[in-house]
Design a protein around this motif. Sequence first.
Motif, PDB file in Angstrom:
ATOM      1  N   TRP A   1       0.839  -1.214   0.000  1.00  0.00           N
ATOM      2  CA  TRP A   1       0.000   0.000   0.000  1.00  0.00           C
ATOM      3  C   TRP A   1       0.869   1.258   0.000  1.00  0.00           C
ATOM      4  O   TRP A   1       0.527   2.260  -0.641  1.00  0.00           O
ATOM      5  CB  TRP A   1      -0.922   0.042   1.222  1.00  0.00           C
ATOM      6  N   ILE A   2       2.001   1.227   0.738  1.00  0.00           N
ATOM      7  CA  ILE A   2       2.901   2.392   0.779  1.00  0.00           C
ATOM      8  C   ILE A   2       3.479   2.643  -0.625  1.00  0.00           C
ATOM      9  O   ILE A   2       3.519   3.776  -1.093  1.00  0.00           O
ATOM     10  CB  ILE A   2       4.025   2.198   1.831  1.00  0.00           C
ATOM     11  N   VAL A   3       3.875   1.552  -1.313  1.00  0.00           N
ATOM     12  CA  VAL A   3       4.384   1.664  -2.691  1.00  0.00           C
ATOM     13  C   VAL A   3       3.279   2.225  -3.605  1.00  0.00           C
ATOM     14  O   VAL A   3       3.505   3.162  -4.377  1.00  0.00           O
ATOM     15  CB  VAL A   3       4.864   0.290  -3.220  1.00  0.00           C
ATOM     16  N   TYR A   4       2.049   1.662  -3.465  1.00  0.00           N
ATOM     17  CA  TYR A   4       0.910   2.110  -4.283  1.00  0.00           C
ATOM     18  C   TYR A   4       0.616   3.595  -4.029  1.00  0.00           C
ATOM     19  O   TYR A   4       0.402   4.356  -4.978  1.00  0.00           O
ATOM     20  CB  TYR A   4      -0.321   1.245  -3.964  1.00  0.00           C
ATOM     21  N   GLY A   5       0.619   4.008  -2.761  1.00  0.00           N
ATOM     22  CA  GLY A   5       0.373   5.403  -2.399  1.00  0.00           C
ATOM     23  C   GLY A   5       1.381   6.341  -3.050  1.00  0.00           C
ATOM     24  O   GLY A   5       1.035   7.432  -3.515  1.00  0.00           O
ATOM     25  N   ASN A   6       2.654   5.905  -3.108  1.00  0.00           N
ATOM     26  CA  ASN A   6       3.682   6.694  -3.785  1.00  0.00           C
ATOM     27  C   ASN A   6       3.415   6.800  -5.280  1.00  0.00           C
ATOM     28  O   ASN A   6       3.561   7.867  -5.873  1.00  0.00           O
ATOM     29  CB  ASN A   6       5.067   6.069  -3.550  1.00  0.00           C
ATOM     30  N   LEU A   7       2.997   5.678  -5.888  1.00  0.00           N
ATOM     31  CA  LEU A   7       2.761   5.652  -7.336  1.00  0.00           C
ATOM     32  C   LEU A   7       1.589   6.545  -7.744  1.00  0.00           C
ATOM     33  O   LEU A   7       1.638   7.202  -8.782  1.00  0.00           O
ATOM     34  CB  LEU A   7       2.549   4.214  -7.819  1.00  0.00           C
ATOM     35  N   ILE A   8       0.501   6.551  -6.920  1.00  0.00           N
ATOM     36  CA  ILE A   8      -0.645   7.402  -7.285  1.00  0.00           C
ATOM     37  C   ILE A   8      -0.563   8.773  -6.583  1.00  0.00           C
ATOM     38  O   ILE A   8      -1.481   9.579  -6.675  1.00  0.00           O
ATOM     39  CB  ILE A   8      -2.016   6.720  -6.997  1.00  0.00           C
ATOM     40  N   LYS A   9       0.561   9.019  -5.859  1.00  0.00           N
ATOM     41  CA  LYS A   9       0.795  10.290  -5.177  1.00  0.00           C
ATOM     42  C   LYS A   9      -0.333  10.663  -4.212  1.00  0.00           C
ATOM     43  O   LYS A   9      -0.872  11.770  -4.261  1.00  0.00           O
ATOM     44  CB  LYS A   9       1.050  11.404  -6.197  1.00  0.00           C
ATOM     45  N   SER A  10      -0.720   9.699  -3.359  1.00  0.00           N
ATOM     46  CA  SER A  10      -1.743   9.957  -2.340  1.00  0.00           C
ATOM     47  C   SER A  10      -1.087   9.983  -0.963  1.00  0.00           C
ATOM     48  O   SER A  10      -0.709   8.940  -0.430  1.00  0.00           O
ATOM     49  CB  SER A  10      -2.828   8.871  -2.392  1.00  0.00           C
ATOM     50  N   LEU A  11      -0.948  11.210  -0.410  1.00  0.00           N
ATOM     51  CA  LEU A  11      -0.304  11.369   0.894  1.00  0.00           C
ATOM     52  C   LEU A  11      -1.049  10.623   2.012  1.00  0.00           C
ATOM     53  O   LEU A  11      -0.400   9.964   2.837  1.00  0.00           O
ATOM     54  CB  LEU A  11      -0.155  12.865   1.218  1.00  0.00           C
ATOM     55  N   PRO A  12      -2.404  10.659   2.060  1.00  0.00           N
ATOM     56  CA  PRO A  12      -3.100   9.917   3.124  1.00  0.00           C
ATOM     57  C   PRO A  12      -2.768   8.423   3.103  1.00  0.00           C
ATOM     58  O   PRO A  12      -2.526   7.820   4.154  1.00  0.00           O
ATOM     59  CB  PRO A  12      -4.585  10.144   2.816  1.00  0.00           C
ATOM     60  N   ILE A  13      -2.714   7.822   1.909  1.00  0.00           N
ATOM     61  CA  ILE A  13      -2.424   6.380   1.819  1.00  0.00           C
ATOM     62  C   ILE A  13      -1.006   6.092   2.308  1.00  0.00           C
ATOM     63  O   ILE A  13      -0.782   5.127   3.043  1.00  0.00           O
ATOM     64  CB  ILE A  13      -2.650   5.858   0.376  1.00  0.00           C
ATOM     65  N   ILE A  14      -0.045   6.951   1.960  1.00  0.00           N
ATOM     66  CA  ILE A  14       1.347   6.749   2.384  1.00  0.00           C
ATOM     67  C   ILE A  14       1.466   6.865   3.913  1.00  0.00           C
ATOM     68  O   ILE A  14       1.945   5.938   4.573  1.00  0.00           O
ATOM     69  CB  ILE A  14       2.287   7.780   1.698  1.00  0.00           C
ATOM     70  N   ILE A  15       0.994   7.987   4.467  1.00  0.00           N
ATOM     71  CA  ILE A  15       1.150   8.262   5.911  1.00  0.00           C
ATOM     72  C   ILE A  15       0.399   7.228   6.756  1.00  0.00           C
ATOM     73  O   ILE A  15       0.942   6.659   7.709  1.00  0.00           O
ATOM     74  CB  ILE A  15       0.652   9.693   6.250  1.00  0.00           C
ATOM     75  N   VAL A  16      -0.878   6.986   6.391  1.00  0.00           N
ATOM     76  CA  VAL A  16      -1.715   6.049   7.152  1.00  0.00           C
ATOM     77  C   VAL A  16      -1.080   4.661   7.169  1.00  0.00           C
ATOM     78  O   VAL A  16      -1.061   3.986   8.206  1.00  0.00           O
ATOM     79  CB  VAL A  16      -3.142   6.013   6.546  1.00  0.00           C
ATOM     80  N   ASN A  17      -0.514   4.239   6.034  1.00  0.00           N
ATOM     81  CA  ASN A  17       0.062   2.893   5.980  1.00  0.00           C
ATOM     82  C   ASN A  17       1.418   2.801   6.674  1.00  0.00           C
ATOM     83  O   ASN A  17       1.791   1.728   7.151  1.00  0.00           O
ATOM     84  CB  ASN A  17       0.112   2.391   4.533  1.00  0.00           C
ATOM     85  N   ILE A  18       2.147   3.928   6.766  1.00  0.00           N
ATOM     86  CA  ILE A  18       3.386   3.924   7.558  1.00  0.00           C
ATOM     87  C   ILE A  18       3.039   3.720   9.038  1.00  0.00           C
ATOM     88  O   ILE A  18       3.676   2.913   9.729  1.00  0.00           O
ATOM     89  CB  ILE A  18       4.201   5.238   7.334  1.00  0.00           C
TER      90      ILE A  18
END
Lengths: 84, 84
Positions: free
Chosen positions: A50-67
């Motif tokens: 999910w963190i990789v996916y969040g980076n690819l679609i440039k979604s900060l909520p997905i990156i932060i929440v999954n960290i």
Amino acid sequence: MDYVSILGFIAGAMTTGALIPQVIHTWISKSTKDVSLGMYIVFVAGILLWIVYGNLIKSLPIIIVNIVSFCLASTILILKIKYK
Amino acid sequence: MDYVSILGFIAGAMTTGALIPQVIHTWISKSTKDVSLGMYIVFVAGILLWIVYGNLIKSLPIIIVNIVSFCLASTILILKIKYK
């Protein structure tokens, strides 16, 4: 921050927050018998994707929440391995 | 479908799949004492917000994965209310 990202962060706080009681319960009870090791390994690996996916679609909520989720789920995983 | 969406679906299958053993365990044991009602209500509401967020950023993996999560988490919530 736009309202869409704020909505994403609220959604993340609600679903990831649900992991916190499990971490506290596991930490205090030192009991992880109701938690499957295989399930947690798949879960933690899925969070990394999910963190990789969040980076690819440039979604900060997905990156932060999954960290945050990764830190919480890894804690349970480490306790599981330590107290098995 | 592009490779980014495929990655999102794999991530979702791994994290949402982790809910399935909990649903089966709850269904068979009829025991939900280790599951907090308040936590599950917040969790299910958070999943609904992820579906709204997925629609706003037009991410099919987030929409589909959270619809499946909603069905699984709602099943546990209904069992929790039925067998409390």
